[in-house]
Design a protein around this motif. Sequence first.
Motif, PDB file in Angstrom:
ATOM      1  N   GLU A   1       0.701  -0.986   0.302  1.00  0.00           N
ATOM      2  CA  GLU A   1       0.061   0.096  -0.097  1.00  0.00           C
ATOM      3  C   GLU A   1       0.873   1.182  -0.029  1.00  0.00           C
ATOM      4  OE1 GLU A   1      -2.381  -0.282   3.442  1.00  0.00           O
ATOM      5  OE2 GLU A   1      -4.086  -1.666   2.602  1.00  0.00           O
ATOM      6  N   ARG A   2       1.966   0.947   0.282  1.00  0.00           N
ATOM      7  CA  ARG A   2       2.931   2.174   0.647  1.00  0.00           C
ATOM      8  C   ARG A   2       3.984   2.304  -0.715  1.00  0.00           C
ATOM      9  NH1 ARG A   2       3.623   0.186   5.245  1.00  0.00           N
ATOM     10  NH2 ARG A   2       5.550  -0.566   4.645  1.00  0.00           N
ATOM     11  N   ARG A   3       3.244   2.659  -2.248  1.00  0.00           N
ATOM     12  CA  ARG A   3       4.003   2.877  -3.160  1.00  0.00           C
ATOM     13  C   ARG A   3       3.699   3.860  -3.581  1.00  0.00           C
ATOM     14  NH1 ARG A   3       1.477  -0.308  -6.404  1.00  0.00           N
ATOM     15  NH2 ARG A   3       3.191  -0.685  -7.963  1.00  0.00           N
ATOM     16  N   PRO A   4       4.750   4.746  -4.581  1.00  0.00           N
ATOM     17  CA  PRO A   4       4.535   5.774  -5.134  1.00  0.00           C
ATOM     18  C   PRO A   4       3.294   5.738  -6.309  1.00  0.00           C
ATOM     19  CG  PRO A   4       6.822   5.055  -5.445  1.00  0.00           C
ATOM     20  CD  PRO A   4       5.896   3.853  -4.968  1.00  0.00           C
ATOM     21  N   ARG A   5       2.426   6.798  -6.082  1.00  0.00           N
ATOM     22  CA  ARG A   5       1.344   6.986  -7.163  1.00  0.00           C
ATOM     23  C   ARG A   5       1.904   6.991  -8.549  1.00  0.00           C
ATOM     24  NH1 ARG A   5      -3.884   5.876  -7.217  1.00  0.00           N
ATOM     25  NH2 ARG A   5      -5.150   7.264  -8.344  1.00  0.00           N
ATOM     26  N   CYS A   6       1.218   6.234  -9.265  1.00  0.00           N
ATOM     27  CA  CYS A   6       1.495   5.953 -10.757  1.00  0.00           C
ATOM     28  C   CYS A   6       3.019   5.346 -11.039  1.00  0.00           C
ATOM     29  CB  CYS A   6       1.291   7.391 -11.468  1.00  0.00           C
ATOM     30  SG  CYS A   6      -0.524   7.687 -11.302  1.00  0.00           S
ATOM     31  N   GLY A   7       3.674   4.788  -9.745  1.00  0.00           N
ATOM     32  CA  GLY A   7       4.810   4.249 -10.213  1.00  0.00           C
ATOM     33  C   GLY A   7       5.015   3.166 -11.174  1.00  0.00           C
TER      34      GLY A   7
END
Length: 469
Positions: A369-375
């Motif tokens: 859940e803790r990922r860069p948005r649009c990575g």
Amino acid sequence: MNPNQTPTQDGPAIDRAAATRLAEQTVGPVLLPNDDGYDAECASYNLAIPQRPALVVGAAGIGDVQAAVRFAAEQCLPVAVMATGHSVLSSAGAVLINTRRMDAVTIDAEARTARVEAGVRWQQVVEAAGKHGLAALNGAAPTVGVVGYTLGGGLSPICRTFGFAADQVRRIELITADGRLRVVTASEEPDLFWAVRGGKGNFGVVTALEFNLLPVHRIYGGTLFFAGDRAAEVLDAWGRWTAGMPDQLNSSIALLQLPPLPAVPQALGGRMVVGVRIAYVGPADEGERLIAPLRAIAPTLIDSVTMMTYTAFAAIHADPPTPVPVEDRSTLLREFTPELVDAIIAHAGPDAGSPLTIFELRHLGGALERRPRCGNAVDLQGAAFTCHAVGIGGPDRAEAVQAHLSRVFQAIRPWSTGRRFVNFLTASDATSEAVAEAYLPETYRRLAAIKASYDPTNIFRATPAIAPA
């Protein structure tokens, strides 16, 4: 029919002279139906989906892949790609590229990276990285191919701790629909780099991947097996227990009906059992403390949870190593409630008459859940658990298994997010609607636009297909 043409199961026949010209451009074999070696070249892990392509190329390197893609474009045929065939769709009427000969693995221990070719399986990577005290975000089964798994996101046994396998990719070598080899990174062709990581095989044939490795040498892992008549109790307790677990604790639960075979422990074969799989990235004493509530639920039939080297990861899920006929279905769940447990027990529990071999839930959250948005294009937003059910058996069981899968997933629909995980889409449900459900609407629109740029004629559609915008 022209005597020089070979009939295919679906689609136009391939002219043998054309196949011969292709063979002159490749190192690996080029085979038509009824040729010696065709069946062996098309053999996949899932025996329930026999591969009958119009032509198969046993690719020995990049040049073979390029030649096969250009040939398919000239013949107006789709391209299918297979390394192991764990999640293969039908290749009928397609040019199938078998990448299993492309199996080189290179580890850079100092940089903590691995470079793998298209046909590499996870066990090769795990063993090579383990020699340096490093780990990959591999699949639960050692025989799964690295590339296809990673392109769909990749949920490893330690995914809550480190995220998706796709997040760790640094470099992609890709043959696009024009037959061109592209080096794709965050700085070189960034749109394609975003799309391929999550978009499966929609944008080309990946010939190599480079990705980060992680400093993990040992974990506290294994499986707690309970008798099937305690299934409701164990499911309910596991669901409540997951709510307080740290990111270092990864777990799943499965209702299992394993056949009484020599490879299956006597305590587990020929009956329903419940397996709680554990992979804790941390010291044994802390892992033991965290799973103590699970051990207290009921007596275990087998308790294999212990400190292990990460190279022994396959023992946690213990998936069948040899090809089997598989019928399966999946969804994503937003929550775990007592009512969900009741629905599962009613349709997949010990008294349900279920033909399913495995009914599994995996705990998500944590680093996922803790990922860069649009990575990248991978996104399980709103999902707390995956749900994946499998029936193993020959054609005589397929209809009954599929009917039961439909009943089970209809029963648990109230807890579904309404979305799918693209890596779990199967031949029976990889419809255009289901593929769209694997992505947020804005993600799907962006993928379709990029697809139109790199594959406007949709040659790469023998995959969970995204139509060009």
